[in-house]
Design an enzyme around this catalytic site. Structure first.
Site, PDB file in Angstrom:
ATOM      1  N   ASP A 287     -26.091  10.974   2.817  1.00 13.01           N
ATOM      2  CA  ASP A 287     -24.789  10.329   2.787  1.00 13.01           C
ATOM      3  C   ASP A 287     -24.652   9.397   1.583  1.00 13.01           C
ATOM      4  OD1 ASP A 287     -23.570  10.552   5.923  1.00 13.01           O
ATOM      5  OD2 ASP A 287     -25.727  10.827   5.661  1.00 13.01           O
ATOM      6  N   LYS A 288     -23.411   9.225   1.149  1.00 11.10           N
ATOM      7  CA  LYS A 288     -23.157   8.276   0.061  1.00 11.10           C
ATOM      8  C   LYS A 288     -23.055   6.855   0.595  1.00 11.10           C
ATOM      9  CE  LYS A 288     -19.943   6.911  -3.574  1.00 11.10           C
ATOM     10  NZ  LYS A 288     -18.737   7.244  -4.360  1.00 11.10           N
TER      11      LYS A 288
END
Length: 654
Positions: A287-288
């Site tokens: 995930d960012k």
């Protein structure tokens, strides 16, 4: 189509509203390696771990072990108390003492005695065990038989110890095994020419391709110096059966990143280190908007070089740890799963609910998903964060080999006047790759690589192909996998809607005890086998819905033999892929496909309800807080926490 518009749930609890990823620190993800250990605290049976510590590398076994610091230039001197099981290490000490103290009467009996150190499935760990044993006990020879490592007395050492002292022989063999470029070893002064000749002959005969010897006289004393030859002239290893000991310039490390996409982090590190993004390998994209920990391997960079850039990485929100030399790159998907530690804030019930308290709603929701699982959809990260164009649309264009379309989609700008959006807009309007490249920010490595290729080769079909080939193979695959994931999500929703919540005739299940999403390739001799559920098996409830698997499209998968199989055929034809071979030859891409369980379950789940007052202590804001939920769980590889939370909360999460 938005990934969550399918909204197919398998539990009937009410759920609740909440906010995730309020801060990256509210969403922590840590990879679980194939040995079941967090990559922030790997098991020594999986790999030796190292952490950056004041300019040195620290070797760590586990929390209860006292670390042994070693100089970064001498990483092979690992502590056997760290590497080996205590009982094995004790047996090894007994064995070595027996060799050292054996009498002349029993020499013949013990010449071929061996001791097993056990089996080591990991190739990199075997290499370290070989080196560590011989650095500690130079008079031993290590031998690999499949995954088992055995030790015995080294007859070469025995021969040299007749020409020099045991201490000097040990130092010489440590020098040989270390293979430090440009290093040299000097024997003690020796006035006997005949004896020196014997030493010369021994070294030349046993290690002549690796080293060169020369006698020199200093202050009327003559000594023999042994110098390592140039790297290109080095011979095969001392033990021909220890192939994993071959030195390769790969460095493994654990990457901690915050508020960065995995591919963006790789692009930045590549610029700093002066290598290509394709020189990095990893096992999954994280995930960012999160704090994530994942394993990586970089090619052509030494641990020392990586350590030198640690400060620059930190300025960009990245930290590196557990640095170690390894023998090979990582392969996508080679992990057991991920561990998640999450905080869901601003909790409140849905408009209609029957239970008395929010805490009751949460308990019911979490326990339901703990027991029943969730539909194993691919999460929103799989499709990118674009508002106008998502990764699966680019993947479809690539599968249809519409190269010009795929490049235009790739450069479709988002809203806003950021530099990258201006550069993309300029390219779409003018087709001028050179001017667009000048506008594109330096950290946008993928876009810059593509623009350089388009400037050099033009924006026609050949130029577009060259543009895609300029990106790392894994990046190109990402877009195709994104499209196939979209189809899988739709297939899962259709399967549950039309065929219900039990295994039915024509469904696919593993023929053995396989689990997880497994690739199938014609080059893999032990590819997983699938079984088609029969009418009799449906009637007898032989299989449960939890055992049903759905294929992700590809050229080596079997499709269900019920109406879902026909749905796949129609769905692909609808996108113009009715005759697709799932190979994009110009881009060197092949999609064999895989099988993915229809359902998934969180493991090791723990949770606690935090009141508004308790939430305030964990909040990263000074604003008054609503109640929150702290929750942790493990998911198998390729399963998404956002999808699990969607089932728990019964609302949109991303």
């Amino acid at each position: 189509m938005e990934w969550d518009t399918l909204l197919f749930f398998i539990s009937d609890h009410e759920g609740f509203h909440g906010t995730i990823k309020t801060s990256p620190k509210d969403f922590e993800v840590t990879e679980i390696d194939t040995y079941g250990q967090l990559v922030t605290n790997p098991n020594i049976q999986g790999t030796l771990t190292q952490t950056v510590h004041q300019g040195t590398i620290k070797v760590v076994k586990s929390k209860q072990t006292t670390p042994d610091e070693i100089d970064i230039s001498n990483q092979e001197c690992f502590n056997l108390n760290v590497i080996l099981n205590p009982s094995v290490n004790k047996e090894l000490e007994r064995f070595t003492n027996q060799i050292r103290t054996k009498t002349s009467q029993c020499k013949g009996e013990q010449q071929n005695v061996e001791l097993s150190l056990g089996t080591f499935a990991d190739k990199n760990l075997r290499a370290v065990v070989h080196r560590a044993v011989r650095q500690t006990f130079p008079f031993l020879q290590t031998v690999t038989n499949q995954s088992e490592i055995r030790v015995r007395e080294d007859q070469d050492f025995k021969e040299l110890s007749k020409l020099s002292s045991e201490g000097e022989s040990e130092e010489f063999f440590r020098f040989i095994d270390a293979k430090v470029p440009g290093s040299a070893f000097t024997f003690l002064p020796d006035d006997s020419k005949e004896h020196r000749t014997s030493v010369h002959h021994f070294v030349s005969r046993r290690f002549g391709k690796l080293v060169e010897t020369k006698s020199f006289t200093d202050q009327n004393q003559t000594s023999i110096t042994v110098r390592l030859r140039d790297k290109g002239k080095q011979p095969k290893k001392r033990a021909m059966d220890c192939q994993e000991e071959e030195v390769t310039l790969y460095t493994a490390f654990t990457l901690q990143k915050e508020n960065l996409e995995t591919l963006e982090a790789i692009s930045y590190m590549a610029v700093v280190l002066g290598v290509l993004p394709s020189d990095f390998t990893y096992v999954g994209i994280k995930d960012k908007k999160a704090v994530t920990y994942q394993s990586m391997v970089v090619k052509k960079i030494s641990p020392e070089q990586l350590l030198e850039k640690a400060a620059e990485f930190e300025r960009r929100g990245m930290k590196i740890s557990h640095i170690q030399p390894v023998c090979e790159p990582l392969k996508l998907g080679r992990l057991q799963g991920n561990h998640f530690e999450l905080v869901i804030r601003d909790l409140k019930p849905h408009e209609k609910h029957e239970l008395a308290t929010l805490e009751d709603l949460i308990q019911e929701a979490v326990e339901n998903v703990k027991n029943s699982g969730f539909v194993n959809y691919y999460g929103p990260q799989r499709f990118g964060s674009g508002t106008y164009v998502q990764a699966d649309q680019i993947g479809l264009a690539l599968l249809k080999e519409e190269m010009d379309t795929s490049v235009k989609l790739f450069f479709t700008p988002e809203d806003g006047d950021s530099l990258q959006n201006k550069a993309k807009q300029h390219f779409l309007l003018t087709g001028n790759a050179k001017e667009s490249l000048a506008l594109m920010p330096a950290y946008k490595a993928r876009e810059r690589l593509m623009l350089r290729a388009l400037h050099r080769y033009g924006s026609g079909r050949e130029g577009c192909i060259r543009g895609w080939l300029s990106l790392p193979h894994a990046m190109r695959l990402f877009y195709l996998h994104s499209y196939c994931s979209r189809v899988w999500n739709e297939a899962a929703a259709y399967r549950l809607k039309k065929l219900g919540f039990k295994a039915v005739k024509g469904d696919l299940v593993w023929s053995g005890s396989e689990r997880g999403c497994k690739n199938t390739t014609e080059n893999e001799p032990n590819a997983p086998q699938v079984h088609v559920v029969t009418a009799e098996e449906e009637m007898d409830d032989v299989f449960s819905l939890e055992q049903v698997i759905l294929p992700m499209p590809g050229n080596s998968v079997k499709y269900p033999e019920n109406l879902l199989g026909k749905w796949y055929e129609d769905r692909l034809a609808q996108d113009g892929l009715g005759s697709c071979r799932f190979r994009v030859t110009p881009l060197k891409l092949n999609i064999p496909g895989c099988y993915r369980p229809l359902l998934a379950k969180p493991q090791n789940i723990t949770y606690s309800f935090l009141t508004a007052e308790e939430s305030q202590t964990t909040s990263h804001s000074d604003e008054p807080c609503a109640p929150s939920l702290s929750i942790a769980f493990d998911l198998n590889a390729s399963c998404y926490a956002t999808v699990c939370l969607r089932e728990i909360m019964k609302c949109h999460v991303s």
